[in-house]
Structure formats: C-alpha cells, structure tokens
Design an enzyme around this catalytic site. Structure first.
Site, mmCIF file in Angstrom:
data_model
loop_
_atom_site.group_PDB
_atom_site.id
_atom_site.type_symbol
_atom_site.label_atom_id
_atom_site.label_comp_id
_atom_site.label_asym_id
_atom_site.label_seq_id
_atom_site.Cartn_x
_atom_site.Cartn_y
_atom_site.Cartn_z
ATOM 1 N N ARG A 232 -14.048 -33.058 37.567
ATOM 2 C CA ARG A 232 -14.060 -31.728 38.181
ATOM 3 C C ARG A 232 -12.961 -30.890 37.524
ATOM 4 O O ARG A 232 -11.864 -31.386 37.260
ATOM 5 C CB ARG A 232 -13.814 -31.796 39.689
ATOM 6 C CG ARG A 232 -15.018 -32.260 40.497
ATOM 7 C CD ARG A 232 -16.160 -31.242 40.497
ATOM 8 N NE ARG A 232 -17.312 -31.678 41.265
ATOM 9 C CZ ARG A 232 -18.362 -32.339 40.773
ATOM 10 N NH1 ARG A 232 -18.402 -32.649 39.489
ATOM 11 N NH2 ARG A 232 -19.369 -32.685 41.546
ATOM 12 N N GLU A 261 -15.206 -22.648 36.361
ATOM 13 C CA GLU A 261 -16.520 -22.690 35.718
ATOM 14 C C GLU A 261 -17.640 -22.037 36.511
ATOM 15 O O GLU A 261 -18.690 -21.695 35.959
ATOM 16 C CB GLU A 261 -16.928 -24.140 35.438
ATOM 17 C CG GLU A 261 -17.295 -24.935 36.700
ATOM 18 C CD GLU A 261 -17.735 -26.368 36.414
ATOM 19 O OE1 GLU A 261 -17.039 -27.066 35.664
ATOM 20 O OE2 GLU A 261 -18.776 -26.786 36.948
ATOM 21 N N HIS A 293 -20.676 -28.686 31.856
ATOM 22 C CA HIS A 293 -21.079 -29.556 32.971
ATOM 23 C C HIS A 293 -22.431 -30.223 32.679
ATOM 24 O O HIS A 293 -23.376 -30.123 33.456
ATOM 25 C CB HIS A 293 -21.130 -28.771 34.278
ATOM 26 C CG HIS A 293 -20.766 -29.626 35.463
ATOM 27 N ND1 HIS A 293 -19.854 -29.245 36.407
ATOM 28 C CD2 HIS A 293 -21.186 -30.858 35.848
ATOM 29 C CE1 HIS A 293 -19.738 -30.199 37.318
ATOM 30 N NE2 HIS A 293 -20.543 -31.187 36.995
HETATM 31 P P1 NAI Z 1 -16.841 -42.826 42.942
HETATM 32 O O1 NAI Z 1 -16.715 -42.334 44.341
HETATM 33 O O2 NAI Z 1 -17.691 -44.017 42.666
HETATM 34 O O3 NAI Z 1 -15.384 -43.127 42.341
HETATM 35 C C1 NAI Z 1 -14.288 -42.273 42.508
HETATM 36 C C2 NAI Z 1 -13.040 -43.138 42.431
HETATM 37 O O4 NAI Z 1 -11.909 -42.265 42.476
HETATM 38 C C3 NAI Z 1 -12.910 -44.144 43.577
HETATM 39 O O5 NAI Z 1 -12.640 -45.438 43.097
HETATM 40 C C4 NAI Z 1 -11.737 -43.591 44.374
HETATM 41 O O6 NAI Z 1 -10.970 -44.630 45.011
HETATM 42 C C5 NAI Z 1 -10.936 -42.912 43.283
HETATM 43 N N1 NAI Z 1 -9.963 -41.984 43.811
HETATM 44 C C6 NAI Z 1 -9.936 -41.334 45.007
HETATM 45 N N2 NAI Z 1 -8.792 -40.619 45.108
HETATM 46 C C7 NAI Z 1 -8.110 -40.816 43.955
HETATM 47 C C8 NAI Z 1 -6.846 -40.368 43.491
HETATM 48 N N3 NAI Z 1 -6.048 -39.587 44.245
HETATM 49 N N4 NAI Z 1 -6.437 -40.763 42.265
HETATM 50 C C9 NAI Z 1 -7.206 -41.576 41.500
HETATM 51 N N5 NAI Z 1 -8.407 -42.054 41.906
HETATM 52 C C10 NAI Z 1 -8.840 -41.676 43.117
HETATM 53 O O7 NAI Z 1 -17.331 -41.562 42.081
HETATM 54 P P2 NAI Z 1 -18.054 -41.571 40.685
HETATM 55 O O8 NAI Z 1 -19.525 -41.648 40.884
HETATM 56 O O9 NAI Z 1 -17.400 -42.545 39.784
HETATM 57 O O10 NAI Z 1 -17.746 -40.075 40.212
HETATM 58 C C11 NAI Z 1 -16.425 -39.667 39.863
HETATM 59 C C12 NAI Z 1 -16.402 -38.159 39.757
HETATM 60 O O11 NAI Z 1 -17.227 -37.758 38.649
HETATM 61 C C13 NAI Z 1 -17.025 -37.417 40.964
HETATM 62 O O12 NAI Z 1 -16.074 -37.206 41.974
HETATM 63 C C14 NAI Z 1 -17.475 -36.127 40.358
HETATM 64 O O13 NAI Z 1 -16.448 -35.177 40.535
HETATM 65 C C15 NAI Z 1 -17.641 -36.424 38.867
HETATM 66 N N6 NAI Z 1 -19.006 -36.283 38.389
HETATM 67 C C16 NAI Z 1 -19.221 -35.444 37.323
HETATM 68 C C17 NAI Z 1 -20.496 -35.273 36.813
HETATM 69 C C18 NAI Z 1 -20.752 -34.394 35.619
HETATM 70 O O14 NAI Z 1 -21.920 -34.083 35.300
HETATM 71 N N7 NAI Z 1 -19.747 -33.968 34.885
HETATM 72 C C19 NAI Z 1 -21.646 -35.955 37.428
HETATM 73 C C20 NAI Z 1 -21.294 -36.856 38.509
HETATM 74 C C21 NAI Z 1 -20.020 -36.989 38.976
#
Ligand code: NAI
Length: 345
Positions: A232, A261, A293
């Site tokens: 993000r 964005e 994105h």
């Molecule tokens: P997920 O929920 O599986 O993993 C997120 C991880 O971040 C978890 O392990 C959580 O414990 C950790 N986390 C929470 N707070 C944190 C902190 N303060 N510091 C470090 N880590 C922390 O999510 P997933 O599926 O891996 O997605 C990650 C991110 O990717 C999403 O939040 C979304 O913003 C982004 N995303 C971007 C896309 C794109 O097209 N560019 C598409 C899909 C997701």
C-alpha cells in the site's frame, strides 16, 4: 434478486464478473465506471450491495449515506480494506473482502520489478527498440548472496521469501505475529533496516505501518538499498523516499503503489500535465520503476476475485452466514463476538 452496484469497474473486471454471473438468475450487477465516494454515493439508491475496489473512498459520511439508501453489504473485490471506515460501518453495514486471490501474482510481480530494476531491463528494452545495442550504464548486481528484508510474512510475504531463497538470497523478516515453527529468520525492524540490501513491504496499511519507510528509517538503511512496495502506498512517506533517492542513499525503488494514487492510478493521463509533483519527479528518476497497482492483475487472480466476491454476496443474502467478513473488532480476539460462519453483528 440481489442488486449490486459495482464501482470503479474496468474492462478486465467487467469481463471476469460477467463470466461469473452469466448463469445466475438471482443476481443483477450494474457496472459504474466512477469510484464510490461522497459525490457518487447517491447512485447506490435501490441497491442491496456495493462492490468496490482499492481506491473507492468509503468514509463515515459515505457509510451513513449507504445505510440511508438501504445498502446492506460492502463487498470489497480486494484484500486490503484501509479505504473503508470499518468502525463507522460496525452495526450498520457488513463488510466482506477477498482475503486471497493470487498471492503468487503479487509476489511474482514484486520479483519482476526487482529483476527489471537491478538488471536495467526497462532501459535495455527501450534501447534495443531503438537499435541501440550499447551496454554502457546497464551494469546490475547479483541477487545471489544479498540480504532481503521482508516486512510482513503473511501469504504474499511467504511466497516472496520462497522465491528469494531460490535466488540464493539471505532473508531477514519482521512481523509482529511471526510464523511459528518456520525457518524464517525474524529480527527487529531496526536490524532489518540496518542489514538489508533490499527491503520489500508485504504488510497491511494500519496506523502502526503508516510511513514505516520515513526519513528516520531511511537514515538507518544501507547506502544503495533497493526498496520494493507492492503493498500500500502510504507505507512509504513519498517525500522521504524522494529525498533518499536524490541523496543517493536509496539505490532504487520499485513501486506498484503510491501514497496519493487514488485519483491517478488505473486511469490514462497520457497527454495531460501530471499535477502530482512528487510522483512526476519519482517517475523522472532513472532508478525508480513504477507500475500502477498492477501486481494483482493476472487471469487467475481476476477469476478468483469475481468468484469469491459473488460467493461472499450470495452467502450473505441467501444463506445468512458470512465468510470473509471484516469488522471493527477483527484482530481483537477478546472482543470478537463472532462465532464460526455467523455475522459479525
Ligand atoms: P496477509 O494478511 O496474509 O499478511 C499480512 C502480514 O502482515 C501478516 O503476517 C501480519 O501479521 C503482518 N503485519 C501486520 N501488522 C504488521 C506490522 N505492523 N509490521 C509488519 N507486518 C505486519 O496479507 P497478504 O495477502 O500477504 O497481503 C499483504 C498486503 O499486500 C495487503 O495488506 C495489501 O495491502 C497488499 N496487496 C497488494 C496488491 C497489489 O495488487 N499491489 C494485491 C493484494 C494485496
């Protein structure tokens, strides 16, 4: 009949959703090109659900208008929900999301950006198109043996780590909820900043992670660090990033997301004067690679998004049970009233 208003719909979304509902007589979707926000919320009168994406702006005001208009469900067709005021929605409108559609798509795009940047593929592509076969200025570096710091080891972060291991890279990770019994080498954020050659962000945007890359944290990094953000935009303070690049502290940045964005990405502004000076300056830098994105954009992900979204919506209206719901209390286990397969309120 469940009536759905789908906002910010693009040709690739429309194709995937139309394919998904073509044999469903219980669902009617109206596609709106515009984003959902305070100016457009009046379009939702008469709809049961709204279907939104990452840059729709569902503030408290929008929630209250949706509620007045009789909308019962906000169905995000993405994983992140930082653009929805879930606190304001609590007890009024349920919110569902697509928690995973293809973590591989995002992890693979992150690697694609890293390789493109460090091996100067974007420059070589333009040169050879122009019959320029010179190699000057195209020197890259090996990924093998480099240390990559991964912030967030959820679905995408873990896949990214496994790909990096394949390149022979050393991994350092930070996550406040580390995976149990994993081989991942967890460390503090400070140590990750100090020791990483490459830093990749895979955590959600929250008040804790907002501007996790800032002037202070850039100061702690190695000279020449490569920063990757496919998560993000507001995880990075764009001013601090720009200063870091100008001072050559940051060696390269690969960004699929950008703090401001929402009015720019996904649209065609070629031929226009870009009003965002920071973005324009970043784009002008030879060591900054920006995609708009796009990391999620694979056929597999689009089909998964459409199927899960439609399933979330039909479960809510027809089975009276909700999977993939997010609410104000999510993550606060002690306060959560939800029992399995029931609604959050
Ligand atoms: P997920 O929920 O599986 O993993 C997120 C991880 O971040 C978890 O392990 C959580 O414990 C950790 N986390 C929470 N707070 C944190 C902190 N303060 N510091 C470090 N880590 C922390 O999510 P997933 O599926 O891996 O997605 C990650 C991110 O990717 C999403 O939040 C979304 O913003 C982004 N995303 C971007 C896309 C794109 O097209 N560019 C598409 C899909 C997701």
């Amino acid at each position: 009949m469940i009536k759905i208003a789908m906002f910010d719909s693009k040709p690739y979304d429309i194709e995937a959703f139309q394919k998904c509902v073509e044999d469903k007589t219980n669902i009617k979707i109206k596609m709106f090109e515009t984003k959902l926000n305070e100016d457009t919320v009046e379009l939702t009168k008469g709809y049961d659900a709204v279907n939104i994406f990452v840059n729709d702006d569902v503030s408290e005001t929008v929630i209250n208008e949706l509620y007045k208009n009789g909308v019962k469900l906000i169905a995000l067709r993405c994983a992140g929900f930082n653009n929805v005021d879930v606190k304001a929605a609590f007890n009024k409108i349920h919110v569902v999301r697509v928690p995973a559609y293809s973590p591989y798509a995002v992890a693979e795009h992150t690697i694609a950006m890293l390789l493109t940047s460090v091996r100067r593929i974007h420059k070589a592509y333009n040169r050879t198109k122009d019959f320029n076969f010179s190699l000057s200025g195209l020197t890259g570096f090996d990924l093998h043996g480099k240390t990559v710091g991964v912030i967030g080891t959820g679905k995408i972060g873990q896949i990214f780590i496994n790909i990096c291991k394949g390149f022979g890279m050393d991994i350092l990770a930070y996550d406040p909820y580390p995976l149990k019994d994993s081989q991942i080498n967890y460390t503090s954020l400070d140590e990750l900043f100090e020791k990483s050659d490459i830093i990749s962000l895979h955590c959600p945007l929250t008040s804790d992670t907002h501007h996790v890359i800032s002037k202070d944290t850039v100061d702690k990094m190695k000279k020449g660090v490569v920063i990757l953000n496919t998560s993000r935009g507001a995880l990075i303070d764009a001013d601090a990033l720009l200063e870091g690049i100008k001072s050559r502290k940051i060696g390269a940045a690969c960004l699929d997301v950008y703090e401001e964005e929402s009015d720019i990405f996904f649209e065609d502004y070629s031929g226009h004067i870009l009003q965002d000076d920071i973005l324009a300056r970043l784009i002008s830098m030879p060591n900054v690679l920006i995609t708009s994105h796009q990391a999620f954009l694979t056929v597999e992900a689009l089909n998964n998004i459409a199927q899960t979204t439609i399933q979330n919506i039909t479960d809510f209206f027809e089975k009276d049970e909700v999977n993939n719901e997010v609410c104000y209390n999510c993550g606060r286990k002690e306060e959560c009233k939800k029992t399995r397969d029931k609604k959050c309120f």
